[in-house]
Enzyme design. Structure first.
Site, PDB file in Angstrom:
ATOM      1  CB  SER A 245     -82.391-150.082  15.558  1.00 53.95           C
ATOM      2  OG  SER A 245     -83.096-151.292  15.537  1.00 53.95           O
TER       3      SER A 245
ATOM      4  CE  LYS B 146     -82.666-148.362  20.580  1.00 53.63           C
ATOM      5  NZ  LYS B 146     -82.146-149.017  19.354  1.00 53.63           N
TER       6      LYS B 146
ATOM      7  CB  SER C  14     -85.561-150.305  18.170  1.00 58.80           C
ATOM      8  OG  SER C  14     -84.138-150.391  18.220  1.00 58.80           O
TER       9      SER C  14
END
Length: 453
Positions: free
Chosen positions: A176, A78, A152
């Protein structure tokens, strides 16, 4: 010739250790799939093709190859975690393009275990919202590219669901990991506080944000969790953990937000299957307080206010600027941590009676894959809250929670349930997820023809 795309991390690592496959050929196959399909998925902000192949060769030459738990396994990271030699953009034009000098500790642990980092995945700006789109690209759900992956950790979930990598690293401050995992039909585990090193942004969103794995099988999720946590993450040989008691609840934690029938029914069916398999399951709603919604909003916005400090506001999107401005009003109270402690105390008796809580993972299907970063703050707030009200309580308590694929939506896209446990129960949650995997097997990745169209 064996194809390693679509194979599990456990299978790939075993083949690399036994020299039935080389890390280079495994990584090269996944890079080819990324090149062919990521134009439609948008999982990656940057792909490290040459560097990944060189690092795969380094893994092949390691003296300890035969002991590496993730030998030659391609992983995605990420884009809010440092990868040596790459910039960390956190989904924003306001962040620095300077390459990181060192790996984040979780990335270092993956590499030490033999994993090969093939790229950094797309996130919404500052990892704030539950849709992944912005100046660096839009991540789309591989099961239906007209829909968002969620956020996210949306790019990471898309990469795993699309078979671009078998494992990806994400993190979870208000859902997320679990939101995109639920949208994309993969497993997402948010460990409890302090189990896996965090060091995310400026203060880990007051200790609420945790790093964790995204995977297609429980065995892979357990393996990656063990590497991230620095433990074998397995019960001793011959031991059998006691069957947990499970509470099932389809109630929304937030007043005024309802759970659609599809997601509620999935949780009920999962409970029925577990009960049929001999586990103790009963209906019981956690004592969610009326103030949970305002507390969640205060922490969500205050975390953004901290992460936005020092960034040029002219380079932030309007929705992020408003989110941070709202959060600055709450900083003092959020830093005190009183509400989080109140919530923990309120929930402890419930989890003294029940080992695991089973809920829907989402309240409704994820929204369209669109330029949400160009839309107003209130519209984003309402969309995010209405489709994902079930994840934030467990960041506030700091307890482990995970999203588990279960069944399908009417569209044919994956549905999911959420498992929550008391502190230290990560392996227990993985065990229950394993039972669900046995009772109701799910597809590992989205069908290729959906992406090739």
């Amino acid at each position: 010739m064996t194809s390693w795309v679509g194979r599990t991390a456990v299978e790939i690592a075993a083949a690399a250790r036994e020299k039935r496959a080389t890390p280079r050929e495994v990584v090269a196959e996944h890079l080819a799939r990324i090149q062919a399909l990521d134009g439609r998925v948008g999982a990656f902000r940057t792909v490290r093709a040459e560097a990944a192949l060189a690092e795969a060769d380094e893994v092949a030459g390691r003296a300890d190859l035969a002991e590496l738990p993730l030998a030659g396994v391609p992983v995605a990271i990420k884009d809010n975690l440092a990868v040596r030699g790459e910039s960390t953009r956190n989904g924003s034009a306001a962040t620095s393009g300077t390459p990181a000098g060192e790996d984040h500790v979780t990335v270092a642990r993956l590499r030490a275990a033999g994993a090969v980092v093939v790229g950094l995945t797309n996130v919404p700006e500052l990892c704030v919202f539950g849709t992944t789109d912005g100046v660096h690209g839009t991540a789309r759900n591989p099961w239906d590219t007209s829909r968002t992956t969620g956020g996210s950790s949306g790019g990471s979930a898309a990469a795993v669901a699309g078979g671009l990598v078998p494992l990806a690293l994400g993190n979870d401050g208000m859902g997320s990991l679990r939101i995109p995992a639920a949208n994309c039909g993969v497993l997402g585990l948010k460990p409890g506080f302090g189990v896996v090193p965090a060091d995310i942004g400026h203060g880990d969103w007051f200790g609420m944000s945790e790093n964790g794995p995204l995977a297609t099988t429980v065995e892979d999720a357990r393996l990656m969790f063990g590497v991230l946590a620095g433990t074998a993450a397995a019960a001793p040989p011959g031991s059998a953990p006691p069957a947990p008691s499970i509470a099932v609840s389809v109630r929304s934690p937030l007043v005024g937000v309802t759970v659609t029938r599809t997601y509620a029914d999935a949780a009920r069916r999962a409970a029925e299957m577990l009960a049929g398999a001999g586990l103790t399951v009963r209906r019981a709603d956690p004592p969610y307080p009326l103030w949970l919604g305002t507390t969640s909003l205060a922490h969500w916005t205050a975390g953004t206010a901290v992460d936005a400090e020092g960034l040029d506001p002219r380079l932030l999107t309007r929705r992020t600027r408003v989110h941070a401005a709202v959060g600055r009003r709450f900083l003092k109270g959020v830093r005190a941590g009183d509400r989080r402690e109140q919530l923990r105390r309120r929930m402890e008796p419930f989890f003294a009676e029940h080992d695991v809580l089973l809920t829907p993972a989402l309240a409704r299907r994820g929204p369209a894959a669109a330029n949400w970063h160009e839309r107003g703050w209130l519209r984003n707030l309402l969309v995010n809250t209405n489709y994902s009200p079930l994840t934030p309580p467990w960041n506030l308590t700091g307890w482990p929670a995970m999203s588990v694929p279960f069944g399908t939506l009417p569209s044919g896209a994956p549905c999911a349930v959420q498992l929550v446990g008391r502190p230290g129960s990560e392996l227990e949650l993985l065990s229950v997820a394993g039972r669900l995997e046995e009772l109701n097997p799910w597809s590992r990745t989205a069908p290729v023809d959906r992406l090739d169209r």
